[in-house]
Design an enzyme around this catalytic site. Structure first.
Site, PDB file in Angstrom:
ATOM      1  N   LYS A 176      -0.749 -92.991  58.075  1.00  0.00           N
ATOM      2  CA  LYS A 176      -2.032 -92.656  58.074  1.00  0.00           C
ATOM      3  C   LYS A 176      -1.772 -92.443  55.985  1.00  0.00           C
ATOM      4  CE  LYS A 176      -6.590 -91.126  58.100  1.00  0.00           C
ATOM      5  NZ  LYS A 176      -6.561 -90.176  58.942  1.00  0.00           N
ATOM      6  N   LYS A 244      -6.285 -83.470  49.525  1.00  0.00           N
ATOM      7  CA  LYS A 244      -5.639 -83.296  50.968  1.00  0.00           C
ATOM      8  C   LYS A 244      -4.867 -84.223  51.239  1.00  0.00           C
ATOM      9  CE  LYS A 244      -5.868 -82.855  54.469  1.00  0.00           C
ATOM     10  NZ  LYS A 244      -5.765 -83.798  55.570  1.00  0.00           N
TER      11      LYS A 244
END
Length: 301
Positions: A176, A244
């Site tokens: 990811k 983030k």
């Protein structure tokens, strides 16, 4: 795993992505019980045919499969650990599938802690944005044991079209991170291309259409090209969250001695966009950053 109607799925985190995913599980016939810190999200699931819970502990008690979709590593740790968390309240043998995007090392640690608590753990972050979640066309990258993956595969197939086991615990999060690296670069280059085309007075709508049909084509162009041209940046995935994720990528790359100069630049551009007050917008708002740097009118203003 038994039929959907005999399988209870606890879903923790019913936000932009999680709400659609939970609703699709209901459509697929699963008994879905959801929890979210905002009660309105739980009410929406109930209206869609699911059940509501007032706490994590209530949601996971008796569940066969537990899915979490929360913002960051500390949020996942809070949901998993402690007296009110998954490990203390889920039944032994349940499978916890964390679809959040968090640090790979945290996923690996929680998988080990889960084993000690009698809970089987898979990290399974998703890609596809709000549209992919709504249409049940997510790409799901899974880390964990093959047997656990095989058991919950039908559940994941109800929310995604590309579901792949990519390695042991933590591997899904690593993949990811790579996904977010590529997506950030893609958005930035599409944004730069739009500003470049406009500077030369080109029909940008026609230009993106022909670009999408060639080697420059991408899901970003297909799904976001029109909204970027229109200056519409309602969040499907917020700049704040991509910021983030870029932090995860930078830290993880440094830990392995991997150099990612383009990724580092993308991370700085995303950070700059947050500093300019655009953190709550969709990550396609990188267009606004390029416009500012080029001294052009900023889309959406």
């Amino acid at each position: 795993m038994t039929s959907p109607s005999d399988t209870t799925v606890a879903f923790i985190g019913l936000g932009i992505m999680g709400g659609h995913m939970a609703a699709n599980l209901v459509k697929a016939g699963y008994d879905v019980i959801g929890y979210n810190r905002s009660p309105g999200k739980v009410e929406a699931l109930v209206e869609a045919g699911g059940r509501g819970a007032s706490s994590v502990a209530e949601a996971v008690k008796g569940a066969d499969v537990i899915i979490t979709m929360v913002p960051d590593s500390p949020d996942v740790e809070d949901v998993a650990e402690g007296e009110g968390g998954i490990f203390a309240n889920a039944k032994s043998g349940a499978v916890w599938v964390d679809c959040s995007t968090i640090r790979p090392d945290v996923s690996a640690r929680l998988a080990e802690a889960g084993r000690e608590a009698g809970i089987r753990v898979l990290d399974a972050p998703v890609s596809g944005g709000e549209a992919g979640a709504k249409e049940a066309k997510l790409s799901i990258m899974v880390g964990g044991e093959q047997a656990d993956f095989d058991e919950v595969r039908p559940v994941l197939d109800a929310v995604g079209t590309t579901v792949v086991l990519v390695g042991p615990a933590g591997s899904g999060q690593t993949v990811k991170a790579a996904n977010q690296l590529i997506v950030a670069g893609n958005y930035e280059l599409v944004a730069e291309a739009i500003v470049f085309l406009r500077a030369y007075g080109v029909d940008t709508e026609a230009a993106l259409k022909v670009l999408a049909g060639g080697l420059a084509g991408s899901t970003v162009l297909d799904r976001k090209g029109a909204s970027m041209l229109a200056g519409q940046f309602a969040p499907g995935f917020r700049i704040d969250l991509h910021h983030k994720d870029m932090g995860i990528i930078i830290d993880s790359a440094r830990a392995k001695g991997v150099t990612i100069p383009m990724g580092a630049l993308a991370a700085q551009l995303i950070n700059a966009l947050r500093a300019q007050g655009d953190g709550g917008l969709d990550h396609s708002a990188l267009l606004r950053g390029v416009e500012r740097l080029s001294g052009q009118k900023v889309s959406g203003e």
